[in-house]
Design a protein around this motif. Structure first.
Motif, PDB file in Angstrom:
ATOM      1  N   ILE A 142      38.503  30.021  42.201  1.00  0.00           N
ATOM      2  CA  ILE A 142      37.387  30.845  41.751  1.00  0.00           C
ATOM      3  C   ILE A 142      37.285  32.045  42.689  1.00  0.00           C
ATOM      4  N   ALA A 143      37.542  33.229  42.140  1.00  0.00           N
ATOM      5  CA  ALA A 143      37.653  34.428  42.978  1.00  0.00           C
ATOM      6  C   ALA A 143      36.442  34.628  43.873  1.00  0.00           C
ATOM      7  N   SER A 144      35.249  34.441  43.333  1.00  0.00           N
ATOM      8  CA  SER A 144      34.058  34.759  44.118  1.00  0.00           C
ATOM      9  C   SER A 144      33.839  33.789  45.273  1.00  0.00           C
ATOM     10  N   GLU A 145      34.567  32.696  45.295  1.00  0.00           N
ATOM     11  CA  GLU A 145      34.445  31.771  46.428  1.00  0.00           C
ATOM     12  C   GLU A 145      35.359  32.181  47.592  1.00  0.00           C
ATOM     13  N   ASN A 146      36.208  33.167  47.351  1.00  0.00           N
ATOM     14  CA  ASN A 146      37.083  33.636  48.428  1.00  0.00           C
ATOM     15  C   ASN A 146      36.447  34.816  49.156  1.00  0.00           C
ATOM     16  N   LEU A 147      37.045  35.219  50.274  1.00  0.00           N
ATOM     17  CA  LEU A 147      36.518  36.338  51.054  1.00  0.00           C
ATOM     18  C   LEU A 147      36.868  37.650  50.345  1.00  0.00           C
ATOM     19  N   GLN A 148      35.834  38.424  49.983  1.00  0.00           N
ATOM     20  CA  GLN A 148      36.063  39.682  49.265  1.00  0.00           C
ATOM     21  C   GLN A 148      36.428  40.758  50.276  1.00  0.00           C
ATOM     22  N   LEU A 149      37.582  41.369  50.121  1.00  0.00           N
ATOM     23  CA  LEU A 149      37.980  42.418  51.051  1.00  0.00           C
ATOM     24  C   LEU A 149      37.611  43.790  50.519  1.00  0.00           C
ATOM     25  N   GLN A 150      37.888  44.047  49.281  1.00  0.00           N
ATOM     26  CA  GLN A 150      37.574  45.352  48.710  1.00  0.00           C
ATOM     27  C   GLN A 150      37.659  45.304  47.193  1.00  0.00           C
ATOM     28  N   ASP A 205      37.146  36.547  34.192  1.00  0.00           N
ATOM     29  CA  ASP A 205      36.574  35.192  34.241  1.00  0.00           C
ATOM     30  C   ASP A 205      36.480  34.645  35.671  1.00  0.00           C
ATOM     31  N   ASP A 206      36.360  35.540  36.658  1.00  0.00           N
ATOM     32  CA  ASP A 206      36.230  35.116  38.050  1.00  0.00           C
ATOM     33  C   ASP A 206      37.404  34.250  38.501  1.00  0.00           C
ATOM     34  N   ARG A 207      38.577  34.525  37.908  1.00  0.00           N
ATOM     35  CA  ARG A 207      39.751  33.762  38.336  1.00  0.00           C
ATOM     36  C   ARG A 207      40.408  34.447  39.526  1.00  0.00           C
ATOM     37  N   PHE A 208      41.030  33.651  40.389  1.00  0.00           N
ATOM     38  CA  PHE A 208      41.757  34.201  41.535  1.00  0.00           C
ATOM     39  C   PHE A 208      43.239  34.189  41.208  1.00  0.00           C
ATOM     40  N   SER A 209      43.877  35.347  41.400  1.00  0.00           N
ATOM     41  CA  SER A 209      45.307  35.443  41.140  1.00  0.00           C
ATOM     42  C   SER A 209      46.019  35.840  42.430  1.00  0.00           C
ATOM     43  N   PRO A 210      46.629  34.862  43.126  1.00  0.00           N
ATOM     44  CA  PRO A 210      47.262  35.184  44.411  1.00  0.00           C
ATOM     45  C   PRO A 210      48.497  36.067  44.246  1.00  0.00           C
ATOM     46  N   ILE A 211      48.677  37.005  45.144  1.00  0.00           N
ATOM     47  CA  ILE A 211      49.889  37.839  45.124  1.00  0.00           C
ATOM     48  C   ILE A 211      50.788  37.450  46.305  1.00  0.00           C
ATOM     49  N   LEU A 247      46.469  36.019  49.752  1.00  0.00           N
ATOM     50  CA  LEU A 247      45.799  37.274  49.401  1.00  0.00           C
ATOM     51  C   LEU A 247      46.091  37.541  47.941  1.00  0.00           C
ATOM     52  N   GLY A 248      45.089  37.989  47.218  1.00  0.00           N
ATOM     53  CA  GLY A 248      45.334  38.246  45.808  1.00  0.00           C
ATOM     54  C   GLY A 248      44.190  39.002  45.182  1.00  0.00           C
ATOM     55  N   LEU A 249      44.084  38.891  43.862  1.00  0.00           N
ATOM     56  CA  LEU A 249      43.062  39.645  43.140  1.00  0.00           C
ATOM     57  C   LEU A 249      42.133  38.710  42.396  1.00  0.00           C
ATOM     58  N   GLY A 250      40.871  39.110  42.375  1.00  0.00           N
ATOM     59  CA  GLY A 250      39.911  38.454  41.499  1.00  0.00           C
ATOM     60  C   GLY A 250      40.024  39.155  40.163  1.00  0.00           C
ATOM     61  N   ILE A 251      40.300  38.408  39.102  1.00  0.00           N
ATOM     62  CA  ILE A 251      40.492  39.048  37.796  1.00  0.00           C
ATOM     63  C   ILE A 251      39.472  38.513  36.804  1.00  0.00           C
ATOM     64  N   ASP A 274      40.688  45.833  23.786  1.00  0.00           N
ATOM     65  CA  ASP A 274      41.301  46.998  23.134  1.00  0.00           C
ATOM     66  C   ASP A 274      40.717  48.289  23.708  1.00  0.00           C
ATOM     67  N   TYR A 275      41.568  49.242  23.965  1.00  0.00           N
ATOM     68  CA  TYR A 275      41.181  50.590  24.402  1.00  0.00           C
ATOM     69  C   TYR A 275      40.307  50.606  25.652  1.00  0.00           C
ATOM     70  N   GLN A 276      40.479  49.655  26.438  1.00  0.00           N
ATOM     71  CA  GLN A 276      39.796  49.584  27.730  1.00  0.00           C
ATOM     72  C   GLN A 276      40.363  50.721  28.596  1.00  0.00           C
ATOM     73  N   THR A 277      39.489  51.444  29.329  1.00  0.00           N
ATOM     74  CA  THR A 277      40.009  52.586  30.095  1.00  0.00           C
ATOM     75  C   THR A 277      39.978  52.355  31.602  1.00  0.00           C
ATOM     76  N   LYS A 278      39.430  51.219  32.007  1.00  0.00           N
ATOM     77  CA  LYS A 278      39.324  50.949  33.446  1.00  0.00           C
ATOM     78  C   LYS A 278      39.682  49.497  33.734  1.00  0.00           C
ATOM     79  N   LEU A 279      40.381  49.284  34.834  1.00  0.00           N
ATOM     80  CA  LEU A 279      40.659  47.905  35.276  1.00  0.00           C
ATOM     81  C   LEU A 279      39.937  47.700  36.600  1.00  0.00           C
ATOM     82  N   ASP A 280      39.142  46.656  36.689  1.00  0.00           N
ATOM     83  CA  ASP A 280      38.452  46.348  37.949  1.00  0.00           C
ATOM     84  C   ASP A 280      39.183  45.226  38.658  1.00  0.00           C
ATOM     85  N   LEU A 281      39.553  45.474  39.899  1.00  0.00           N
ATOM     86  CA  LEU A 281      40.299  44.465  40.654  1.00  0.00           C
ATOM     87  C   LEU A 281      39.588  44.197  41.976  1.00  0.00           C
ATOM     88  N   ASP A 282      39.376  42.939  42.273  1.00  0.00           N
ATOM     89  CA  ASP A 282      38.756  42.563  43.543  1.00  0.00           C
ATOM     90  C   ASP A 282      39.832  42.018  44.454  1.00  0.00           C
TER      91      ASP A 282
END
Ligand code: ADP
Ligand code: MG
Length: 553
Positions: A407-415, A365-371, A359-363, A391-399
């Protein structure tokens, strides 16, 4: 409490009595009930062997291998009636429950049900739902390899042991490494191929035989989809588990001799596919094959000598197969049921589970980072730190996702979650993402902003794939409305379907004899005299046995 092996191809129920496991016979007196459901023209539902027989003449009205759809929204439509995998599984469970109740003479409302070790949360939940729909409370969902370990008395070993469970069923191959130490049984690693099983050996046998006949591509294509050809090949495959030679009779061709050697060469590619999951399971368990204590063979397809030999070669030792490979898991489930009921004949053992998937996060460049990585013992909690990339990014999107692909998008997206972060130069805004996976298999995610300390809680929900609340009540009502073919008439149903299948298969004089038998049997049924029905059934059955050599149960 029942122990149930809810299999892709066959299902079994067992109990533990007087210090031993005992398989429960169904209405036909068989311990294996094919996991098959068929809807008849009148809307009556057949479950088990009658349904599998009916698959030959009415494939569009018959569902097989629905375990594959557990945890998905896939709908099977049989004569206009719609079924989810949970509902089809519930029909099989209901049938096993009725058999157990008839055999034991009292009501049963609780069971241990086995699931593949790799089953994810949605699939486990769906199995539980199937049980609810069948009127069974699930005392425990038990991993199939653990059940095999229990059946082989892993828990009775004096010291530390490792166990490899090699399970080749009808359509799936699972390898698991178990470890027993100090009263604790643990699945150390689990790998497999969900598209490899006994059926593939049937196709390989057929392909090998067709190659010898010099058929055209279209002829070959036709035979591969021909139920009669597949049945003949299945029978030949089973024959070759017992002897070195058999004959194969393909529809429209003369019977041809077939040797075990020829079958084995035709299966060489399949044999190669067994290696990878074994290597992966051993690698994940950080073991080499020499370090394994025992290797256990489970699943009907391990009856093939080539499998036994390959396993012996691969591990340098003879595999254990003292228990019928198709019965092992159900027996293990019965032992677990007895353990939960604290049967005095059994010593206390604790079973723990491991993560079936990473289980992990899609970050970026569509990379999968397992936690949390697969095969970690549960419950488990782990933190990963993530930072901004602009720089000065105000939001982080985590899949939040589950799987093994880089490749994150090849895994099962939970939320998908978005968290606000303070505007800072890139790399300076950071969050700590904590994944907690509890013993019930529920994932909780907390995201803490490293600078502000603010915490966001995310609860993973998979509502669209689940049958809950009103939908569950509705499904229960729908199942109750279904007319199930009565248990006491199972034998008749099987015989009728078998007559129809054979009539369709055969030609000429034999066909007319089958029709006569069918008419005689139908007349007996219409007459409703149980004695006459039993007598005629016996006659028709022996006639069919004569012409349907080695009828496959
Ligand atoms: P599942 O776990 O998928 O429900 P099983 O453990 O019951 O399945 O195994 C079913 C498979 O075992 C089928 O492919 C069947 O052909 C195969 N099988 C059963 N008996 C034999 C035998 N004697 N020789 C070879 N294959 C067999
Ligand atoms: Mg199985």
């Amino acid at each position: 409490m029942l122990g149930i092996d809810l299999g892709t191809t066959n299902s079994l129920a067992a109990i533990f009595v007087d210090g031993q496991t005992q398989l429960i016979p169904n209405a036909l007196g068989h311990v294996m009930t094919p996991s098959a459901v068929s809807v008849e023209p009148a809307g009556t539902v057949l479950v088990g062997l009658a349904a599998r027989e009916r698959h030959a003449t009415a494939p569009q009205d018959t569902a097989l291998a629905f375990k594959r759809f557990m945890g998905t929204d896939h709908i099977v439509k049989l004569r206009g009636q719609k079924f989810r995998a949970e509902e089809l599984s519930a029909l099989v469970l209901r049938s096993l429950k009725a058999d157990a109740e008839a055999h034991l003479g009292h009501a049963i409302d609780e069971a241990v049900i086995t699931v593949p070790a790799y089953f994810n949360q949605l699939q486990r939940k769906a199995t539980q739902t199937a049980a609810t729909l069948a009127g069974l409370r699930v005392a425990r969902l038990l991993n199939e390899p653990t059940a095999a370990g229990l059946a082989y008395g892993l828990q009775e070993r004096a010291d530390h042991t490792t166990f490899l469970v090699f399970d080749l069923g009808g359509g799936t191959f699972d390898v698991s490494v178990l470890e027993y130490f100090d009263g604790v049984v643990q699945v150390r690693a689990s790998a497999g191929d969900t598209r490899l099983g006994g059926e593939d050996w049937v196709r390989a046998l057929l392909d090998g035989a067709m190659a010898a006949l010099n058929l055209s591509a279209s002829q070959r294509e036709q035979l591969r989809g021909n139920g009669l050809a597949l049945r003949a090949a299945e029978q030949a495959k089973r024959d070759l588990s017992e002897r070195a030679q058999t004959t194969l009779q393909l529809p429209g061709f003369a019977a041809q001799p077939l040797s075990r050697d020829a079958f084995e060469s035709a299966s060489s590619e399949l044999m190669l596919r067994l290696r990878r999951p074994i290597e992966r399971a051993l690698g994940d368990a950080r073991l080499n094959s020499g370090e394994l204590g025992e290797v256990v063979l489970v699943g009907g397809a391990t009856r093939m000598p080539m499998i036994r030999h390959a396993v012996a070669r691969l591990f340098g030792k003879l595999p254990l197969r003292t228990i019928n490979p198709d019965e092992t898991i159900a027996r293990g489930a019965a032992i677990q049921a007895a353990l939960l009921a604290r049967d005095a004949a059994l010593e206390e053992v604790v079973l723990t589970d491991v993560m079936p998937y990473s289980l992990g996060l899609g970050i970026v460049d569509d990379r999968f980072s397992p936690i949390i990585e697969r095969n970690m013992p549960v419950p488990v909690s782990r933190i990963g730190r993530y930072h901004t990339v602009r720089d000065y990014q105000t939001k982080l999107d985590l899949d939040i996702c589950q799987g093994e692909s880089p490749i994150a998008s090849e895994n099962l997206q939970l939320q998908r979650v978005s968290v606000n972060v303070p505007p800072l130069p890139k790399g300076e805004a950071m969050v700590d993402v904590r994944f907690s996976y509890d013993a019930n298999g529920l994932l909780v995610v907390d995201i803490a902003d490293v600078h502000t300390g603010e915490i966001t809680n995310v609860v993973i929900q998979q509502r669209e794939h689940e049958l809950v609340g009103e939908a569950l009540a509705e499904a229960l009502k729908a199942l109750d409305r279904i007319k199930i073919h009565p248990r006491e008439h199972q034998q008749n149903a099987v015989l009728l379907e078998r007559c129809k299948r054979l009539y369709e298969d055969r030609l000429g004089a034999e066909r007319m004899q089958i029709q006569e038998a069918l008419v005689a049997f139908q007349n007996a049924l219409d007459g409703q005299d149980p004695e006459v029905i039993a007598r005629v059934r016996g006659q028709v059955q022996s006639f069919l046995d004569e012409i349907d050599r080695g009828f496959v149960l």
